[in-house]
Design a protein around this motif. Structure first.
Motif, mmCIF file in Angstrom:
data_model
loop_
_atom_site.group_PDB
_atom_site.id
_atom_site.type_symbol
_atom_site.label_atom_id
_atom_site.label_comp_id
_atom_site.label_asym_id
_atom_site.label_seq_id
_atom_site.Cartn_x
_atom_site.Cartn_y
_atom_site.Cartn_z
ATOM 1 N N TYR A 24 0.849 -1.222 0.112
ATOM 2 C CA TYR A 24 -0.106 0.030 -0.050
ATOM 3 C C TYR A 24 0.857 1.213 -0.006
ATOM 4 C CZ TYR A 24 -3.354 -3.447 1.542
ATOM 5 O OH TYR A 24 -4.446 -4.698 1.527
ATOM 6 N N GLU A 25 2.299 1.225 0.291
ATOM 7 C CA GLU A 25 2.930 2.499 0.376
ATOM 8 C C GLU A 25 4.057 2.497 -0.259
ATOM 9 O OE1 GLU A 25 3.266 4.462 4.479
ATOM 10 O OE2 GLU A 25 2.517 2.415 5.003
ATOM 11 N N SER A 26 5.019 1.770 -0.211
ATOM 12 C CA SER A 26 6.376 1.874 -0.792
ATOM 13 C C SER A 26 6.488 0.868 -2.122
ATOM 14 C CB SER A 26 7.448 1.289 0.337
ATOM 15 O OG SER A 26 7.374 -0.353 0.370
ATOM 16 N N ALA A 27 5.738 0.089 -2.333
ATOM 17 C CA ALA A 27 6.004 -1.118 -3.330
ATOM 18 C C ALA A 27 7.270 -1.583 -3.122
ATOM 19 C CB ALA A 27 5.897 -0.512 -4.781
ATOM 20 N N THR A 28 7.882 -2.409 -4.069
ATOM 21 C CA THR A 28 9.299 -2.964 -3.847
ATOM 22 C C THR A 28 10.298 -1.757 -3.607
ATOM 23 O OG1 THR A 28 8.506 -4.791 -5.398
ATOM 24 C CG2 THR A 28 10.514 -5.072 -4.233
ATOM 25 N N LEU A 29 10.124 -1.078 -4.583
ATOM 26 C CA LEU A 29 11.217 0.340 -4.592
ATOM 27 C C LEU A 29 10.549 1.336 -5.220
ATOM 28 C CD1 LEU A 29 14.427 -0.541 -6.601
ATOM 29 C CD2 LEU A 29 12.204 -1.689 -7.098
ATOM 30 N N LYS A 30 11.331 2.632 -5.052
ATOM 31 C CA LYS A 30 10.934 3.717 -5.846
ATOM 32 C C LYS A 30 11.990 4.622 -6.351
ATOM 33 C CE LYS A 30 6.891 4.866 -2.472
ATOM 34 N NZ LYS A 30 5.711 4.973 -3.271
ATOM 35 N N ILE A 31 11.669 5.140 -7.409
ATOM 36 C CA ILE A 31 12.715 5.995 -7.952
ATOM 37 C C ILE A 31 12.264 7.278 -7.528
ATOM 38 C CG2 ILE A 31 13.811 7.142 -10.097
ATOM 39 C CD1 ILE A 31 12.860 4.549 -11.644
ATOM 40 N N LEU B 20 12.423 0.219 -17.563
ATOM 41 C CA LEU B 20 11.224 -0.318 -16.842
ATOM 42 C C LEU B 20 10.330 -1.230 -17.670
ATOM 43 C CD1 LEU B 20 10.598 2.431 -14.026
ATOM 44 C CD2 LEU B 20 12.031 0.576 -13.804
ATOM 45 N N LYS B 21 9.850 -0.828 -18.635
ATOM 46 C CA LYS B 21 8.997 -1.489 -19.497
ATOM 47 C C LYS B 21 9.621 -2.863 -20.014
ATOM 48 C CE LYS B 21 6.066 2.231 -21.458
ATOM 49 N NZ LYS B 21 5.967 3.108 -22.797
ATOM 50 N N ASN B 22 10.807 -2.704 -20.283
ATOM 51 C CA ASN B 22 11.562 -3.926 -20.851
ATOM 52 C C ASN B 22 12.225 -4.835 -19.929
ATOM 53 O OD1 ASN B 22 11.184 -2.922 -23.309
ATOM 54 N ND2 ASN B 22 12.674 -1.690 -23.455
ATOM 55 N N SER B 23 12.335 -4.480 -18.889
ATOM 56 C CA SER B 23 12.915 -5.306 -17.812
ATOM 57 C C SER B 23 12.222 -6.379 -17.381
ATOM 58 C CB SER B 23 13.278 -4.448 -16.402
ATOM 59 O OG SER B 23 13.733 -5.457 -15.686
ATOM 60 N N LYS B 24 12.948 -7.627 -17.334
ATOM 61 C CA LYS B 24 12.126 -8.779 -17.298
ATOM 62 C C LYS B 24 11.912 -9.071 -15.414
ATOM 63 C CE LYS B 24 13.288 -11.748 -21.092
ATOM 64 N NZ LYS B 24 14.427 -11.388 -21.883
ATOM 65 N N MET B 25 12.589 -8.129 -14.814
ATOM 66 C CA MET B 25 12.177 -8.200 -13.291
ATOM 67 C C MET B 25 11.448 -7.501 -12.830
ATOM 68 S SD MET B 25 16.480 -8.345 -12.166
ATOM 69 C CE MET B 25 17.684 -8.249 -13.386
ATOM 70 N N VAL B 26 10.825 -6.692 -13.802
ATOM 71 C CA VAL B 26 9.703 -5.571 -13.439
ATOM 72 C C VAL B 26 8.327 -6.207 -13.512
ATOM 73 C CG1 VAL B 26 8.648 -3.235 -13.529
ATOM 74 C CG2 VAL B 26 11.313 -3.366 -13.593
ATOM 75 N N SER C 271 6.861 4.213 -8.479
ATOM 76 C CA SER C 271 7.058 3.151 -7.556
ATOM 77 C C SER C 271 7.009 1.676 -8.558
ATOM 78 C CB SER C 271 5.480 3.043 -6.917
ATOM 79 O OG SER C 271 5.370 4.302 -6.008
ATOM 80 N N ILE C 272 7.897 0.997 -8.118
ATOM 81 C CA ILE C 272 8.306 -0.241 -8.751
ATOM 82 C C ILE C 272 8.029 -1.462 -8.139
ATOM 83 C CG2 ILE C 272 9.942 -1.552 -10.181
ATOM 84 C CD1 ILE C 272 11.433 1.452 -10.187
ATOM 85 N N LYS C 273 7.222 -2.355 -8.862
ATOM 86 C CA LYS C 273 6.685 -3.666 -8.286
ATOM 87 C C LYS C 273 7.536 -4.744 -9.050
ATOM 88 C CE LYS C 273 3.075 -6.889 -7.009
ATOM 89 N NZ LYS C 273 1.665 -7.324 -7.558
#
Lengths: 225, 410
Positions: free
Chosen positions: B54-61, B90-96, B223-225
C-alpha cells in the motif's frame, strides 16, 4: 591372587579442638577369597576400618595395598575408579534406590561401570538367580522384606565381580532367620565366586560364619582368631 | 543413556506435586516465548506486507532531495520529470512486474463544515492497480477512476459529514506557492488495514493532481513492483548503469521505508525478551530449588552410588538429566500450548480494532493482529527451555559430588 594388606593404619578425627584416634596402628593381611569378620563394641573402629579398606576414607598415616598396588596414595578420582572396578558394598540399611526395581538396582552397578557396556540382562539375571530372587526382579524395594532387600544388595555388590566385598553390619536390621539366610548366601558367594568378604558385626551367630575374626577395641586389634 | 533417562523420569516423579509446581513457570515462560514471538513475527510480516502493498511498493525512483524522514512534502523540491530511458528500461526489464507514477502532496479535505489535513496522492488508475493492492480494497468496487473523483481512507469518514455522491473540496498550495482548491466527488472508501492509508490518505487522478499543482509532467516518485522471484539486489545492479546517468535521481527500497518498523520491532522484541527472561529465570530457579531439595532428600542414595564407584560425571549427569527432563517436560507442554495459540493467531488472529481505534502502535497495522506459525521457532523455544533446565541444575548437581561420602552415608 588379590590379597589386601593394611600396614600401620592410623586414623584421627578432629572433634572441635580434640583429636580422637579411631584406628591406632592397625596392620593385617587378608588373603584372597577369605571370609573375615570384624567384631567389636560400638566405637571400636569397625566402620572406620571398613571405610579405609573400602577406599571411602583416607588414613591419617599408614599404607593399604591390594596385592602390590599401593592405593593409600590415590587421589579421590583414582579411589572412585578403584572402588568402581574392585569393591562391592553391602549396607546395614540396604541403601537400595527406591524408584528402581530389583533388576534396575542391580543393573545400576553395571551402568556405572565402563567394563560392562553390554549383556547387562544376562549378568543381572544370573546374579539374581544366584541369590534366589529372580522372580522378584520387577518388584520395587518397598514391596520386599528386609531379607529380600539385603539379597538385592548382595546381588548389586557382586554383579560386577569385585575382588572384595565390604559389608557393614549386614544383618543388623534383620531377624535371626533372615540374618542366617543372608549370611549363608554371602558364604555361598564367597565360595562360588572366590570373592573376599569383610563384614563387621556384633552378632555372635554371624561371627560363626567367618574364617577369621578380627576383634577391635579402642581402635586397636585386640585379638585375631 | 536410556537407563539414565528412565532414572531421571522416575526421580522427578517421586514428588509429583513439587515437580508440577516447578513445571508451571517453564510452561508459562515457553508458551509466552512462542506466542510473543509468533505475534511479533506476524506483526512484522504483516507490517512489511502492508508497507509494500500500500505504500512503498518494492522500491521507488525518487529525487535525490527526497527523504523518508521528511514529513513536509514539497513538490518543488522532490518532483522530477521521468526520463524516457528510465521508462523504457522499466517497460523492458524482465524483473519488473509493474510500475506507476505517483504525485504526493499535503492538503486539507473539507466537506464544507469540517476540515481535515490529508495526504493527497495523484495516481494513474491502471498502473497503480497493478503495482499496489490499494484499489482491491475499495467500497464499492471500482473499475475506473476519472477526473474529479476521489477515494478516501475509511477512517477519514468519521470526521466528515457525507452522503453518497458527496462533494469535497481539496485545498493546498500549488507549485507556484499560492493556495488553491478543487472539487471532487466521493467515488468510494478504502479500507486496507494500514492506518497510514486508512486514516489520512486520499486518491485522485494523476492528471487532476498535475493540473492543480501546475507541475507539468513531473511526478513525486515512480513506484516499482518487482516480480516475486526477483532479488532486489539483482534489479538494483541491473538498473545501476541507467540510473547513474541521472544524478538527480536515486532509489529507495521498501527496506528504507521499513527502518521505523524494524526499530519498533527490535525494541518490542527486546522488551518482550526481558519479560520472558524473567519467567524463565523464575523457572530456572524453581528447577534449581527442586534439584537441590531432591539432593538433600537423597543424600544417602547419592552416598551409596558414590561408594559403589559412580564417578562424579555420572552423578552430575544424573541430576543434569533430571533438570533437563523437567525443562523438557515444561517446554514440551509449553510448545504444545504455544503452538496451538500460534496456530490460532496465524489462522484467525486477534481483533484489536475496538482497543486500538486511533492509537498509533508503531506498526502499519490495525484491526486484526495475526501471528506466524514457525515450527522451527517453536522447537527452538522448546530447546531453550530444556537448556534452562540443564543450566539451572548444574549448581545443585555439583553439591551432590562435593559432599563427603562418609557423612552423607550416615
Amino acid at each position: 591372587m588379590q590379597d589386601v594388606r593394611v600396614e600401620n593404619i592410623v586414623k584421627d578425627y578432629k572433634v572441635g579442638d580434640i583429636t580422637v584416634r579411631a584406628l591406632n596402628s592397625i596392620s593385617l593381611v587378608i588373603k584372597k577369597g577369605s571370609f573375615i569378620s570384624v567384631a567389636g563394641p560400638s566405637g571400636s573402629g569397625k566402620t572406620t576400618l571398613l571405610n579405609i579398606i573400602g577406599c571411602l576414607d583416607k588414613p591419617t598415616s599408614g599404607e593399604i595395598f591390594f596385592d602390590d598396588e599401593k592405593i593409600s596414595g590415590y587421589d579421590d578420582n583414582m579411589l572412585t575408579y578403584f572402588r568402581n572396578q574392585n569393591i562391592g558394598f553391602i549396607f546395614q540399611d540396604f541403601n537400595l534406590i527406591p524408584v528402581l526395581t530389583v533388576y534396575e538396582n542391580v543393573e545400576f552397578s553395571l551402568a556405572i561401570n565402563p567394563k560392562f557396556r553390554k549383556n547387562h540382562k544376562k549378568l543381572v539375571e544370573e546374579m539374581l538367580d544366584m541369590v534366589g530372587i529372580l522372580e522378584l526382579r520387577n518388584r520395587f524395594p518397598k514391596e520386599l522384606s528386609g531379607g529380600q532387600k539385603q539379597r538385592v544388595a548382595i546381588a548389586r555388590a557382586l554383579v560386577k565381580k569385585p575382588i572384595l566385598v565390604l559389608a557393614d553390619e549386614p544383618t543388623a536390621n534383620l531377624d535371626s532367620e533372615n540374618a542366617k539366610n543372608v549370611m549363608e548366601i554371602m558364604k555361598k558367594m564367597n565360595r562360588d565366586l572366590n570373592t573376599t568378604f569383610i563384614f563387621s558385626t556384633h552378632d555372635k551367630l554371624v561371627m560363626d560364619y567367618a574364617d577369621d575374626i578380627i576383634h577391635l577395641r579402642d581402635g586397636k586389634i585386640l585379638q585375631k582368631v | 543413556m536410556i537407563f539414565w533417562i528412565k532414572l531421571a523420569f522416575k526421580n522427578i516423579f517421586r514428588n509429583k506435586q513439587r515437580t508440577f509446581l516447578t513445571l508451571l513457570p517453564i510452561i508459562f515462560g515457553v508458551t509466552l516465548l512462542i506466542v510473543m514471538f509468533s505475534l511479533l513475527d506476524g506483526l512484522n510480516r504483516d507490517s512489511i506486507d502492508n508497507l509494500i502493498n500500500y505504500e512503498s511498493a518494492t522500491l521507488k525512483i525518487v529525487s535525490k532531495n527526497f527523504s523518508i524522514y521528511d514529513k513536509k512534502i514539497d513538490i518543488n523540491r522532490v518532483g522530477f520529470l521521468v526520463p524516457d530511458e528510465i521508462t523504457e528500461f522499466l517497460k523492458n526489464s524482465k524483473m519488473v512486474e509493474s510500475f506507476t507514477p505517483e504525485i504526493i502532496f499535503t492538503g486539507n479535505l473539507s466537506d464544507g463544515i469540517n476540515r481535515l489535513p490529508v495526504i493527497v496522492k495523484g495516481i494513474d488508475f491502471s498502473s497503480f492497480k497493478k503495482t499496489f493492492k490499494t484499489l482491491e480494497k475499495t467500497y464499492p468496487k471500482i473499475d475506473d477512476f476519472e477526473n474529479g473523483e476521489i477515494l478516501i481512507g475509511n477512517d477519514v469518514l468519521k470526521y466528515l459529514e457525507i452522503n453518497y455522491d458527496s462533494t469535497f473540496i481539496i485545498q493546498s498550495r500549488t507549485s507556484g506557492g499560492t493556495f488553491d482548491a478543487f472539487d471532487v466527488k466521493l467515488l468510494g472508501v478504502i479500507s486496507t488495514g494500514n492506518p497510514n492509508i486508512d486514516r489520512a490518505t486520499t486518491y485522485v487522478d494523476i492528471d487532476q493532481a498535475r493540473n492543480f499543482l501546475h507541475i507539468g509532467r513531473k511526478v513525486s516518485n515512480i513506484s516499482i513492483k518487482l516480480k516475486k522471484e526477483t532479488s532486489l539486489y539483482d534489479f538494483m545492479k541491473s538498473f545501476e548503469k541507467v540510473l547513474s546517468k541521472y544524478p538527480d535521481l536515486k532509489l529507495v527500497t521498501w527496506e528504507d521505508f521499513a527502518v521505523e518498523i524494524k526499530a519498533i520491532d527490535s525494541a518490542k522484541r527486546y522488551s518482550s525478551s526481558i519479560l520472558i527472561f524473567v519467567f524463565l529465570l523464575i523457572g530456572g530457579v524453581g528447577i534449581a530449588n527442586t534439584i537441590l531439595l531432591s539432593i538433600y532428600e537423597r543424600y544417602k542414595e547419592i552416598g551409596t552410588m558414590r561408594a559403589m564407584g559412580a564417578p562424579n560425571n555420572v552423578i552430575l549427569k544424573m541430576f543434569l538429566f533430571e533438570g533437563a527432563t523437567i525443562g523438557f517436560l515444561g517446554s514440551f507442554i509449553g510448545m504444545v500450548l504455544g503452538g496451538l495459540i500460534s496456530l490460532y493467531l496465524y489462522k484467525i488472529g486477534l481483533d484489536f480494532s475496538s482497543v486500538i481505534k486511533d492509537i498509533d502502535i508503531g506498526y502499519p497495522i490495525k484491526n486484526i493482529f495475526r501471528g506466524s506459525f514457525d515450527i522451527i521457532s517453536i522447537l527452538k523455544s522448546g530447546l531453550f527451555g530444556t537448556f534452562v533446565g540443564i543450566i539451572a541444575s548444574f549448581y545443585p548437581a555439583r553439591r551432590a559430588i562435593k559432599e563427603n561420602i562418609i557423612r552423607i552415608l550416615k
